[in-house]
Structure formats: structure tokens, C-alpha cells
Enzyme design. Structure first.
Site, PDB file in Angstrom:
ATOM      1  N   VAL A  17      -8.040  -1.089   1.424  1.00 29.78           N
ATOM      2  CA  VAL A  17      -7.616   0.119   2.143  1.00 29.78           C
ATOM      3  C   VAL A  17      -8.523   1.297   1.814  1.00 29.78           C
ATOM      4  O   VAL A  17      -8.980   2.025   2.707  1.00 29.78           O
ATOM      5  CB  VAL A  17      -6.147   0.469   1.811  1.00 29.78           C
ATOM      6  CG1 VAL A  17      -5.729   1.751   2.526  1.00 29.78           C
ATOM      7  CG2 VAL A  17      -5.221  -0.677   2.213  1.00 29.78           C
ATOM      8  N   LYS A 107       4.153   1.853  -2.808  1.00 26.65           N
ATOM      9  CA  LYS A 107       5.583   1.606  -2.603  1.00 26.65           C
ATOM     10  C   LYS A 107       6.314   1.274  -3.895  1.00 26.65           C
ATOM     11  O   LYS A 107       7.458   1.681  -4.094  1.00 26.65           O
ATOM     12  CB  LYS A 107       5.780   0.486  -1.594  1.00 26.65           C
ATOM     13  CG  LYS A 107       5.042  -0.786  -1.930  1.00 26.65           C
ATOM     14  CD  LYS A 107       5.080  -1.768  -0.786  1.00 26.65           C
ATOM     15  CE  LYS A 107       4.110  -2.928  -1.044  1.00 26.65           C
ATOM     16  NZ  LYS A 107       2.702  -2.507  -0.899  1.00 26.65           N
ATOM     17  N   GLU A 131       3.399   7.835   4.104  1.00 21.48           N
ATOM     18  CA  GLU A 131       3.659   7.049   5.303  1.00 21.48           C
ATOM     19  C   GLU A 131       3.160   5.610   5.170  1.00 21.48           C
ATOM     20  O   GLU A 131       3.804   4.665   5.655  1.00 21.48           O
ATOM     21  CB  GLU A 131       2.977   7.706   6.514  1.00 21.48           C
ATOM     22  CG  GLU A 131       3.205   7.000   7.833  1.00 21.48           C
ATOM     23  CD  GLU A 131       4.651   7.100   8.304  1.00 21.48           C
ATOM     24  OE1 GLU A 131       5.263   6.035   8.548  1.00 21.48           O
ATOM     25  OE2 GLU A 131       5.177   8.225   8.416  1.00 21.48           O
ATOM     26  N   VAL A 134       5.167   2.022   3.679  1.00 20.96           N
ATOM     27  CA  VAL A 134       6.073   1.115   4.394  1.00 20.96           C
ATOM     28  C   VAL A 134       5.498   0.817   5.775  1.00 20.96           C
ATOM     29  O   VAL A 134       5.214   1.735   6.542  1.00 20.96           O
ATOM     30  CB  VAL A 134       7.486   1.719   4.545  1.00 20.96           C
ATOM     31  CG1 VAL A 134       8.395   0.755   5.309  1.00 20.96           C
ATOM     32  CG2 VAL A 134       8.084   2.051   3.194  1.00 20.96           C
ATOM     33  N   GLU A 192      -1.557 -13.205  -1.194  1.00 24.62           N
ATOM     34  CA  GLU A 192      -2.369 -13.044  -2.394  1.00 24.62           C
ATOM     35  C   GLU A 192      -2.447 -14.370  -3.150  1.00 24.62           C
ATOM     36  O   GLU A 192      -1.665 -15.299  -2.903  1.00 24.62           O
ATOM     37  CB  GLU A 192      -1.741 -11.979  -3.303  1.00 24.62           C
ATOM     38  CG  GLU A 192      -1.600 -10.607  -2.671  1.00 24.62           C
ATOM     39  CD  GLU A 192      -2.928  -9.881  -2.533  1.00 24.62           C
ATOM     40  OE1 GLU A 192      -3.909 -10.319  -3.172  1.00 24.62           O
ATOM     41  OE2 GLU A 192      -2.982  -8.901  -1.784  1.00 24.62           O
ATOM     42  N   LYS A 207      10.241  -1.412  -0.231  1.00 24.61           N
ATOM     43  CA  LYS A 207      10.235  -0.702   1.041  1.00 24.61           C
ATOM     44  C   LYS A 207      11.652  -0.374   1.499  1.00 24.61           C
ATOM     45  O   LYS A 207      11.900   0.691   2.071  1.00 24.61           O
ATOM     46  CB  LYS A 207       9.509  -1.546   2.085  1.00 24.61           C
ATOM     47  CG  LYS A 207       8.027  -1.726   1.769  1.00 24.61           C
ATOM     48  CD  LYS A 207       7.371  -2.773   2.649  1.00 24.61           C
ATOM     49  CE  LYS A 207       5.903  -2.951   2.305  1.00 24.61           C
ATOM     50  NZ  LYS A 207       5.252  -4.034   3.070  1.00 24.61           N
TER      51      LYS A 207
END
Length: 430
Positions: A17, A107, A131, A134, A192, A207
Site C-alpha cells: 500500500v 485496523k 477510512e 475497513v 498471506e 473491522k
């Protein structure tokens, strides 16, 4: 009009990310400046292993000293994408103390220490946006916090983990076993190397805690969420669901009690009718169904993970935090005024699908029915198949409290004619 002094952003983590956040900040720099009202400058990227940094970053930006980057004093916004509890918690707290807003996708930390982080942000007049924590790119938390701020949300029902949805979808659509579907998910990068957080429901439970807190304006911690994973879901469960006109999904369910005095949060596999919108959510996609008093039923759907989709949500928060820096305002903080208690799982009322291995002889069905009646659990349908003195009995109940179902199963296991309880699954979404 765009002001000349750039806003400086510190990026913590440059993995799947983080690397996409850095790339989009560069390629969309002009658009971001126009939308924010000032240029945005990536001031530094903190990583643990510089040799494994993804993307094409100027070497001078990369550092292993995350604390030093956050504590520079000229950072306007810190984007935390390293995950886990520590050092993320300490770094976020330090960011607040230095006057920086924070954007995070963490999270696990929010579910465990959300109130503490919100309090620290409020104490320093800083922003905390999350934001991306989740459902990836799906705009969900902001609508719950802002668009539905004048409404009363009664239920949030959703598929919030793409890995488990992919596995269950493969089991349903191709007849694959759980093990084979997990192997495919791993090969495709959906799971994973250690899939425990996904398949045992920990990811979805975190979440669910975040969603419950926002939806019901009450503090819901990770430990408050009832959690079951998908590792025990079998091909027989999938086939039985199909015979009922259902499919199996791992659901996060957050509900307000009918009397409005408590809430519950739970994650577990469940059968849902094929007519329900969530039943058509395939592959690794996420979808969340929100039921509000005035707005009615709303559904949010889209990619729930992945570098680029999640980076999209991070950048949306980054724009908001930067705008607040320019305008001198602050985004919404924690809303926990309702302070509703979290009720026990035993109070949850739903339908159940129970599969029993029993002796194939007269009177067994009557014995089983008597046990259900003794606990006040009404039977809707019964299906029995038998061969060579053994039988499988599948019972679907009417709605009943979870505590009554647990007591029923315990009593069934004490019957000599019941050789085993093969599976128990809730039926939702009707």
C-alpha cells in the site's frame, strides 16, 4: 488558488500500500495540489529494510528512523502504513504531540486502542483519519460518520475480508475443498503465507469493532466481538446451503438490540439466501449492507484490499487532513456519546442449520425434536438420509437466542442416539 508553501507528509511503511501511496502522490501531484489548495510534498519514507523498498523513490527520502521522521517538527500529516500495535501506536501518538494529523489503515490498532488514539488526537487538536482500515477502497466509514450522522443505524451486515470470500466462493463455484481453495488463494496473493488472521476471523473482527463503534456511537473493542473462522466449513456445508437456496459467507454483523439499549458484534460463517445482495459478492470483493431508520437499506461494494484500491482510500483521507491544516479546522473525532453496552452472544437471535450424525432407527427423530422443544427452539424443517444403520439429520430452526441453541446442542450430545454434531451454522439475511 493554490498557496506556494507545500504541506509536508511523512510516510511510515512502503510495502504494497505504501508504495502505491508514494506513487500516486507523485503522479497526481498537480491534481492533489488543486484539490487541497497547496502542494503536497513527500518529506520522508520510513522503512525497516531500505533494500526492499518498492517503487522508485529518491534515496534521500528513505530512512530507518521512523521516530526521527515523525519528530522533525515540520511534518503536517503522518501516513501510518506499517500495521501492528507497536511501534505504530507510539509513532501515531508522537505525531499528535508534534501537531501532525494522522492517516492510518491500521485496523488492529484502532480496534484495540481506538479510544486512546482519539483522546490523544483531541488533546492536541489533531486529525485521525482511517477510512482505509475497513473495506479498502470502498467509501464506508465516512458515509457512516458523516452522511448518516443524522440517522439511526440499526444494523451493519457485511463481507469485509476478501481472502475468506475468495475461498468460500471457490468452494461454492468449483466444488473445491477448503484446503485446495486456500492453496489457490495463496498462489494468487489473496492469502498471506500465514493466513490465520484472515481464516480465523481476526481481521474481520477488528473491522467489526470499528464499524460498530461508528455506527452505534459506542465503544466496541476487539474483545467484545464474537469470532468464528471458516476453517471448519466443509463441502457438505456448502452443498447443504445450496439445497436451501443459500450460499456461505463469512459475515461481520453489528446490530442494535430491538429495545435500543445494547449492541452486539459478531463474525462467523453463515448461510445467506441467494436472493440477498451479499450472496452475489464473488472472488475477493467486499460488500457491506447498512440498515438505517430513515435512509433504509444501503449497500457499499468494491475491492476490499490491494495496493492501489487501499491507497485510494488513504489519499482521500490525506486530502481531508491537508485541507484541515490549511483551513484551521479539524475532522470528526470519536463519537461515543451513546455509550451502549455490548450484549453477550447468547442474546443474539437468528436461525440455525444443524447437521447431526445419528442412529438410523425408529424414535431418534422424536428424541431430537424433544430436545429442541425442551430448550424452546422451534424446528422449521428436517431432512434425513440414512444407510447401514447410520443417518444424517439436518435440522433448520426458526429464530431463537444463541444461548438456547448452545444448550440444545449440549443436550443433543448427551443422547446415545446422536453420534456427533457434524456442523452448526447460522442462517442470516432473510
Amino acid at each position: 488558488m493554490v498557496r506556494s508553501r507545500p504541506l509536508k507528509v511523512a510516510l511510515l511503511g512502503c510495502g504494497v500500500v505504501g508504495s502505491q501511496v508514494a506513487r500516486l502522490m507523485t503522479t497526481h501531484a498537480d491534481d492533489l495540489a488543486a484539490r487541497i489548495g497547496a502542494p503536497v510534498e513527500l518529506a520522508g519514507v520510513a522503512v525497516r529494510r531500505p533494500a526492499k523498498v518498492r517503487g522508485d523513490l529518491p534515496p534521500g527520502l528513505v530512512t530507518t528512523d521512523a521516530a526521527g521522521l515523525v519528530g522533525r517538527g515540520d511534518i503536517d500529516v503522518v501516513v501510518e502504513l506499517i500495521g501492528g500495535i507497536e511501534p505504530a501506536r507510539s509513532l501515531i501518538t508522537a505525531a499528535f504531540e508534534n501537531g501532525a494529523g494522522v492517516v492510518t489503515a491500521n485496523k488492529a490498532l484502532l480496534a484495540q486502542d481506538g479510544p486512546t488514539l482519539h483522546a490523544a488526537a483531541a488533546a492536541h487538536g489533531a486529525d485521525l483519519y482511517f477510512e482505509a482500515s475497513v473495506a479498502g477502497a470502498i467509501p464506508l466509514l465516512r458515509p457512516l460518520r458523516e452522511s448518516l450522522a443524522g440517522d439511526t443505524v440499526n444494523r451493519v451486515l457485511g463481507i469485509v475480508n476478501g481472502t475468506t470470500n475468495f475461498i468460500l466462493d471457490r468452494m461454492d463455484s468449483t466444488g473445491a475443498s477448503y484446503g485446495d481453495a486456500l492453496e489457490e488463494a495463496t498462489a494468487l496473493g489473496y492469502a498471506e503465507a500465514d493466513p490465520t488472521a484472515d481464516v480465523e476471523g481476526f481481521d474481520a473482527a477488528a473491522k467489526a469493532a470499528i464499524l460498530s463503534g461508528i455506527a452505534f456511537h459506542s465503544r466496541v473493542a476487539l474483545d467484545d466481538v464474537h469470532r468464528e473462522g471458516i476453517t471448519e466449513v466443509t463441502a457438505a456445508d456448502i452443498a447443504s446451503a445450496r439445497r436451501m437456496g443459500c450460499t456461505v459467507k463469512l459475515l461481520a454483523i453489528c446490530e442494535r438490540a430491538q429495545d435500543g439499549r445494547s449492541v452486539t458484534a459478531r463474525v462467523h460463517p453463515a448461510m445467506i439466501p441467494l436472493t440477498h445482495p451479499l450472496a452475489s459478492v464473488r472472488e475477493a470483493y467486499n460488500a457491506v449492507f447498512v440498515e438505517a431508520e430513515a435512509a433504509g437499506q444501503l449497500m457499499f461494494y468494491g475491492p476490499g484490499a490491494g495496493g492501489v484500491p487501499t491507497a485510494s482510500a488513504v489519499l482521500g483521507d490525506l486530502v481531508a487532513a491537508c485541507r484541515n491544516k490549511i483551513g484551521g479546522g479539524r475532522g470528526p473525532g470519536e463519537s461515543a456519546y451513546a455509550a451502549l453496552p455490548v450484549g453477550p452472544m447468547g442474546e443474539v437471535v437468528t436461525r440455525y442449520h444443524i447437521s447431526l450424525d445419528v442412529s438410523d432407527k425408529p424414535g431418534v427423530l422424536a428424541q431430537v425434536a424433544t430436545v429442541f422443544a425442551g430448550q424452546g427452539v422451534s424446528i422449521d424443517t428436517v431432512r434425513q438420509t440414512g444407510k447401514d444403520g447410520e443417518a444424517q439429520l439436518v435440522v433448520v430452526t426458526h429464530r431463537a437466542p444463541d444461548a438456547a441453541l448452545v444448550a440444545t446442542v449440549e443436550a443433543l450430545r448427551r443422547l446415545d442416539s446422536v453420534h456427533g454434531v457434524a456442523s452448526i451454522m447460522r442462517v442470516e439475511g432473510e
